[in-house]
Write a protein that holds these residues in place. Structure first.
Motif, PDB file in Angstrom:
ATOM      1  N   SER B  62       2.837  -7.566   1.359  1.00  0.00           N
ATOM      2  CA  SER B  62       2.976  -6.517   2.354  1.00  0.00           C
ATOM      3  C   SER B  62       4.363  -6.511   2.967  1.00  0.00           C
ATOM      4  CB  SER B  62       1.943  -6.698   3.465  1.00  0.00           C
ATOM      5  OG  SER B  62       0.678  -6.379   2.988  1.00  0.00           O
ATOM      6  N   ILE B  66       6.084  -4.364   0.040  1.00  0.00           N
ATOM      7  CA  ILE B  66       6.031  -2.944   0.425  1.00  0.00           C
ATOM      8  C   ILE B  66       7.370  -2.489   0.989  1.00  0.00           C
ATOM      9  CG2 ILE B  66       4.991  -1.255   1.987  1.00  0.00           C
ATOM     10  CD1 ILE B  66       2.375  -2.600   1.665  1.00  0.00           C
ATOM     11  N   TYR B  80       1.036   2.186  -0.865  1.00  0.00           N
ATOM     12  CA  TYR B  80       0.381   0.874  -0.801  1.00  0.00           C
ATOM     13  C   TYR B  80      -0.111   0.602   0.612  1.00  0.00           C
ATOM     14  CZ  TYR B  80       1.710  -0.684  -5.494  1.00  0.00           C
ATOM     15  OH  TYR B  80       1.820  -0.825  -6.842  1.00  0.00           O
ATOM     16  N   SER B  81       0.733   0.923   1.606  1.00  0.00           N
ATOM     17  CA  SER B  81       0.323   0.709   2.999  1.00  0.00           C
ATOM     18  C   SER B  81      -0.951   1.481   3.305  1.00  0.00           C
ATOM     19  CB  SER B  81       1.429   1.169   3.954  1.00  0.00           C
ATOM     20  OG  SER B  81       2.555   0.339   3.845  1.00  0.00           O
ATOM     21  N   TYR B 427       1.523  -1.552   9.189  1.00  0.00           N
ATOM     22  CA  TYR B 427       1.804  -0.689   8.041  1.00  0.00           C
ATOM     23  C   TYR B 427       2.591   0.560   8.432  1.00  0.00           C
ATOM     24  CZ  TYR B 427      -0.786  -3.434   4.654  1.00  0.00           C
ATOM     25  OH  TYR B 427      -1.183  -4.418   3.809  1.00  0.00           O
ATOM     26  N   SER B 536       4.784  -7.408  -5.862  1.00  0.00           N
ATOM     27  CA  SER B 536       3.739  -6.388  -5.696  1.00  0.00           C
ATOM     28  C   SER B 536       2.961  -6.169  -6.977  1.00  0.00           C
ATOM     29  CB  SER B 536       4.342  -5.056  -5.280  1.00  0.00           C
ATOM     30  OG  SER B 536       5.180  -5.257  -4.199  1.00  0.00           O
TER      31      SER B 536
END
Lengths: 89, 640
Positions: B62, B66, B80-81, B427, B536
């Motif tokens: 994350s 991300i 992705y978030s 996020y 990721s």
């Protein structure tokens, strides 16, 4: 108090909570799918400005995150009320 | 990329790791029972557990992954978030409370509660192990990436440090210390990401990312009949010209005995400097034509045009969060695109002008617009990713075990909500951190993973040190959680329950610690082996495998009366096999094998859209065929 299922007290509100959870889950799933579907079938729409000067990508994306938080709080408030009401001894 | 090591970074790092270890010692003395080791005694406060959830969940993928993906590919990283957070909705509304009700220490306990079936114990414990190991690899790789700039150590040293510390944490105190480590790290990560975002907004957008930023050289080109015949600057001499994929002309120019690579501009009027890494014939690696120590491999990413309210400006000054995004949309920036040159040991990154509009809409990574060349399969990749992210969260064993650390269903629910709020807030910040990194000249094209920490460095070495130490603790915490989950699968599910070894409490804890040690060593080896792999990429893989193997089992168990033990076991096996099989035959993996992407038999990078429905279908069919087994099942769920 800790651990295994067997030792936990029966929760009379379980069925109702579960129903509420499923309903909210369906609502969120539809909105999430909506985002994916727009991306799939009409990605140009995501570039359109909707609120202020923000495009749909931003508004929908942030919206999904904020909505999850808000729905979480609502769900908790209703569940807590149900538990307090139905589990009185 | 070469980094200067700061003494502050080392001090902060040592203090951080020291406190984490101190905490473990403290809790180690308190942890004696199996319940204490595997489930922190079931008496963690829901608020602490909620933030610890955030700590578990906001892993290297994350924060490092991300942010890096948004910095390099814009909004597609933000997908992705959105997906990672949406996964929590499934966890909260469907899984949290029933799972708490059914289980004791592990996810296998919950699946097996109604059946007492050997096949469930075996398949679910194997699935826990496989998913956890998939998840462990990127964490260890991330740790290795982090120590390079932070402590000036080589990659493998980082993996070794993490491995050793984590084995120590887990082997001493199990889930209690893991929980507090996660709590502290989760809270710090959110606080300092907020501070970093405030810095970004306060800094606004600027055409000039600082004095040190490298101005990329342009050299006039002489072109005849679409062929480059000369250059206008006589201080350079033309070495060679290579055409790649029939559309890019890459040219090497020599000046003062240094050879650098340039790209012919779209209108053929000039040559533009690129970044390059070449391996020379004698085996030395050259960065932009010089050894690494010359520090000529620049950090990149900058704006070329900023428009505020219709007026072009050089810099904006402080911006609000919404104004930042709308200004970004009207601006233009330079990203760097990677190309490996055929038959040459040279990789180049060429400047790619990108509109801000493209940065804050999907499409740079996952092609969805037919106009931009999307095909059926690129669209399927997008849908498959979003599906796996949505369904993966509530199937991750190291997340699920956290439900056993709290005392009641109500606490399970409340801690989930704290987690959603904290993670959701984080996020939203990723978009700012990623976009901030893309325009402030901080990107290291060799590793997108370092975008967030490097952006922090742009604002000051102190912030960089703290953020990096937190990122390192992030890895520590997540790895601890994964190792507790794996050791539970081995000692509790497999040895105690499946092999029926009838261990007492003390033996069970001992077995868990030995298992933790074994998995830890294995993780260290994998972390070193998979150096250079994208963080990721593997986490996405872990999500897809988890969603395929575990989610149909959990959901059908909770919501379909006719589910049988055989149905669950077959579904888990189908989910693991089909998802791993599709991954191994995917274009991304083919590229890793050194084969042509287009030669991959399955043109899909994310298996979710095939393997999840397949696993569910197998569960339904097998359950319907084995209904007679269900007569003896233990009824304790529907009788509540």
């Amino acid at each position: 108090m800790h651990g295994p299922a067997a030792k936990m007290e029966a929760d009379k509100a379980a069925a109702k909570k579960s129903k509420l959870g499923v309903t909210l889950f369906i609502v969120y799933t539809l909105l999430y799918s909506g985002f994916v579907m727009i991306g799939l079938f009409n990605p140009e729409l995501l570039g359109v400005h909707v609120i202020g000067k923000q495009n749909l990508s931003i508004v929908y994306g942030f919206g999904l995150i904020v909505l999850a938080i808000v729905m979480g709080f609502i769900y908790n408030a209703i569940c807590t009320r149900m538990e307090d009401k139905m589990n009185i001894k | 990329m070469i980094y200067d090591v700061s003494i502050w970074a080392i001090i902060i790092f040592v203090v951080f790791v020291g406190s984490v270890l101190g905490l473990s010692f403290y809790f180690a003395r308190k942890t004696k029972s199996a319940s204490g080791y595997y489930a922190a005694g079931g008496n963690i406060h829901w608020g602490v557990n909620g933030i610890a959830f955030a700590g578990d969940y906001l892993s290297a993928a994350s924060f490092l992954g991300i942010c890096g993906m948004i910095a390099f590919s814009g909004y597609d990283g933000f997908l992705y978030s959105i997906g990672y957070l949406a996964g929590w909705v499934v966890a909260l509304f469907l899984v949290a409370e029933p799972l708490k009700r059914l289980g004791k220490y592990t996810f296998t306990d919950a699946l097996d509660a109604r059946f007492n079936s050997k096949s469930i114990k075996l398949t679910a414990s194997i699935s826990t192990l496989i998913v956890s190991v998939f998840y462990l690899i990127p964490q260890m790789v991330g740790a290795g990436d982090l120590v390079v700039p932070l402590l000036g150590l080589p990659h493998y040293a980082g993996v070794l440090i993490v491995g050793t510390i984590v084995i120590f944490i887990v082997a001493t105190a199990g889930m209690t210390s893991t929980t507090y480590v996660q709590f502290i790290k989760g809270a710090l990560l959110i606080v300092f990401s907020t501070i970093l975002t405030i810095y970004i907004l306060n800094n606004g957008l600027t055409l000039n990312p600082g004095e040190k930023y490298h101005e990329f050289i342009k050299v006039g080109a002489v072109v005849e009949d679409q062929k480059l015949v000369g250059i206008t600057d006589s201080t350079y001499s033309l070495k060679e010209s290579v055409t790649v994929e029939g559309k890019y002309t890459f040219v090497s120019l020599e000046k003062n005995e240094v050879v650098r690579w340039f790209k012919l501009s779209g209108d053929s009027s000039y040559l533009e400097e690129m970044l390059s890494i070449s391996v020379a014939d004698d085996g030395t690696t050259l960065y932009n034509g010089e050894p690494k120590s010359a520090q000529k491999f620049y950090q990149v990413g900058h704006l070329t045009k900023i428009v505020v309210d219709g007026v072009e400006v050089d810099k904006t000054g402080p911006l609000g969060p919404f104004k930042f995004l709308s200004t970004m949309e009207n601006s233009e920036l330079i990203r760097f695109t990677k190309k490996a040159m055929p038959n040459k040991n040279t990789t180049v990154w060429y400047p790619t002008p990108t509109s801000g509009r493209d940065m804050i809409n999907p499409g740079l990574l996952y092609k969805v617009s037919t106009k931009a060349g999307a095909t059926f399969w690129t669209k399927m990749n997008f849908v498959s990713l979003m599906l796996a992210l949505f369904l993966g969260t509530s199937a991750l064993p190291h997340i699920l075990i956290r439900y056993y650390t709290v005392s009641s269903q109500r606490a399970a629910r409340k801690s989930t909500i704290v987690a959603i709020a904290a993670i959701g807030f984080f996020y939203m910040l990723t978009l700012y951190m990623g976009l901030g990194a893309s325009v402030n000249g901080v990107l290291d094209v060799e590793s997108s993973n370092m975008s967030g920490p490097l952006l922090a460095k742009y604002f000051g070495i102190g912030l960089f040190s703290i953020i990096s130490a937190i990122a390192f603790a992030t890895v520590l915490g997540t790895v601890s959680g994964l190792i507790v989950a794996s050791s539970g699968a081995i000692a509790h599910d497999f040895m105690d329950k499946y092999l029926n070894m009838k261990m007492d409490d003390r033996k069970k804890v001992k077995a868990g610690k030995i298992a933790a040690f074994g998995v830890g060593i294995f993780a260290i080896l994998l972390g070193i082996l998979f150096k250079g792999m994208n963080v990721s990429f593997l986490v996405g893989l872990a999500f897809a495998v988890a969603a395929s193997a575990n989610l149909p089992a959990i959901l059908f168990l909770l919501f379909w009366e006719k589910t049988t033990a055989k149905g669950i076991a077959f579904s888990i096996v189908t989910g693991i096999l089909s998802s791993v099989f599709i991954i191994l035959l995917s274009p991304s993996m083919y590229e890793r094998y050194g084969l042509l992407k287009s030669a991959a038999p399955i043109p899909l990078d994310n298996p979710g859209i095939i393997s999840i429905p397949l696993s569910a279908l197998v569960l339904v069919v097998v359950s319907l065929l084995s209904q007679k087994d269900n007569k003896s099942k233990v009824e304790n769920y529907h009788n509540d």
